[in-house]
Design a protein around this motif. Sequence first.
Motif, PDB file in Angstrom:
ATOM      1  N   MET A  14       0.822  -1.205   0.000  1.00 35.77           N
ATOM      2  CA  MET A  14       0.000   0.000   0.000  1.00 35.77           C
ATOM      3  C   MET A  14       0.859   1.259   0.000  1.00 35.77           C
ATOM      4  SD  MET A  14      -2.975  -1.303   2.603  1.00 35.77           S
ATOM      5  CE  MET A  14      -3.651   0.285   2.900  1.00 35.77           C
ATOM      6  N   ILE A  15       1.936   1.258   0.752  1.00 36.79           N
ATOM      7  CA  ILE A  15       2.831   2.422   0.771  1.00 36.79           C
ATOM      8  C   ILE A  15       3.429   2.647  -0.612  1.00 36.79           C
ATOM      9  CG2 ILE A  15       5.012   3.313   1.681  1.00 36.79           C
ATOM     10  CD1 ILE A  15       4.311   1.955   4.340  1.00 36.79           C
ATOM     11  N   GLU A  16       3.816   1.577  -1.255  1.00 37.95           N
ATOM     12  CA  GLU A  16       4.394   1.689  -2.590  1.00 37.95           C
ATOM     13  C   GLU A  16       3.375   2.186  -3.611  1.00 37.95           C
ATOM     14  OE1 GLU A  16       6.247  -1.316  -5.884  1.00 37.95           O
ATOM     15  OE2 GLU A  16       6.771  -1.666  -3.791  1.00 37.95           O
ATOM     16  N   GLU A  17       2.148   1.678  -3.525  1.00 35.43           N
ATOM     17  CA  GLU A  17       1.113   2.049  -4.491  1.00 35.43           C
ATOM     18  C   GLU A  17       0.544   3.444  -4.236  1.00 35.43           C
ATOM     19  OE1 GLU A  17       0.020   0.372  -7.256  1.00 35.43           O
ATOM     20  OE2 GLU A  17       1.678  -0.992  -6.849  1.00 35.43           O
ATOM     21  N   PHE A  18       0.272   3.777  -2.976  1.00 37.09           N
ATOM     22  CA  PHE A  18      -0.351   5.058  -2.643  1.00 37.09           C
ATOM     23  C   PHE A  18       0.648   6.202  -2.576  1.00 37.09           C
ATOM     24  CE2 PHE A  18      -3.849   2.871   0.077  1.00 37.09           C
ATOM     25  CZ  PHE A  18      -4.453   2.399  -1.064  1.00 37.09           C
ATOM     26  N   GLY A  19       1.858   5.901  -2.159  1.00 33.76           N
ATOM     27  CA  GLY A  19       2.822   6.952  -1.848  1.00 33.76           C
ATOM     28  C   GLY A  19       2.740   7.262  -0.355  1.00 33.76           C
ATOM     29  N   THR A  20       3.784   7.859   0.162  1.00 37.42           N
ATOM     30  CA  THR A  20       3.830   8.077   1.609  1.00 37.42           C
ATOM     31  C   THR A  20       2.813   9.107   2.083  1.00 37.42           C
ATOM     32  OG1 THR A  20       5.630   9.652   1.287  1.00 37.42           O
ATOM     33  CG2 THR A  20       6.245   7.399   1.852  1.00 37.42           C
ATOM     34  N   ALA A  21       2.540  10.132   1.290  1.00 37.81           N
ATOM     35  CA  ALA A  21       1.586  11.164   1.721  1.00 37.81           C
ATOM     36  C   ALA A  21       0.169  10.602   1.804  1.00 37.81           C
ATOM     37  CB  ALA A  21       1.629  12.348   0.765  1.00 37.81           C
ATOM     38  N   ARG A  22      -0.247   9.889   0.783  1.00 38.59           N
ATOM     39  CA  ARG A  22      -1.593   9.312   0.800  1.00 38.59           C
ATOM     40  C   ARG A  22      -1.719   8.241   1.871  1.00 38.59           C
ATOM     41  NH1 ARG A  22      -2.843   8.747  -5.562  1.00 38.59           N
ATOM     42  NH2 ARG A  22      -3.879  10.753  -5.815  1.00 38.59           N
ATOM     43  N   PHE A  23      -0.679   7.448   2.049  1.00 36.02           N
ATOM     44  CA  PHE A  23      -0.736   6.433   3.089  1.00 36.02           C
ATOM     45  C   PHE A  23      -0.784   7.093   4.465  1.00 36.02           C
ATOM     46  CE2 PHE A  23       1.009   3.254   6.003  1.00 36.02           C
ATOM     47  CZ  PHE A  23       0.130   2.213   5.744  1.00 36.02           C
ATOM     48  N   GLY A  24      -0.093   8.208   4.641  1.00 36.37           N
ATOM     49  CA  GLY A  24      -0.168   8.940   5.904  1.00 36.37           C
ATOM     50  C   GLY A  24      -1.575   9.429   6.192  1.00 36.37           C
ATOM     51  N   VAL A  25      -2.257   9.927   5.164  1.00 38.27           N
ATOM     52  CA  VAL A  25      -3.652  10.353   5.338  1.00 38.27           C
ATOM     53  C   VAL A  25      -4.519   9.151   5.687  1.00 38.27           C
ATOM     54  CG1 VAL A  25      -5.662  11.299   4.133  1.00 38.27           C
ATOM     55  CG2 VAL A  25      -3.431  12.377   3.866  1.00 38.27           C
TER      56      VAL A  25
END
Length: 133
Positions: A27-38
């Motif tokens: 999920m971190i790889e697919e979403f990116g760190t900013a989206r995963f943080g949200v």
Amino acid sequence: MVYRNTLYNIFGFSLPLVVAAVTIPIMIEEFGTARFGVLMLMWATISYFSLLDLGLGKAVTHRLSAVLSSSSEKIASTILSTALTILALLGMAICVLIVLLGANLTEKIGTISNQDEVKRAIYFVALGIPAVV
């Protein structure tokens, strides 16, 4: 019997951990760190507000079992309807609070790259809160 139930509990607690260990890096790889943080903030919000039933669920279960053992169904239905009304009102109040505060917070934080997406996520979380509570 106790051995089997103990194994069920261990399995029930460890399965989500294993699933998270596999899926979170993806999920971190697919979403990116900013989206995963949200996403993590949204999960935390849901978790915190799920605690706000104020112990009403356990209290109602305890009281209903006592009332139903004396076979008074009218009192049981009154207890249950009152508890469900309180929880529904609490869930709706929290929903409104999240919508009002969440929209204002995203506007005040200038570092969010896609504020519209975050606002939509806040609205979806707010809609789910009454069901969680």
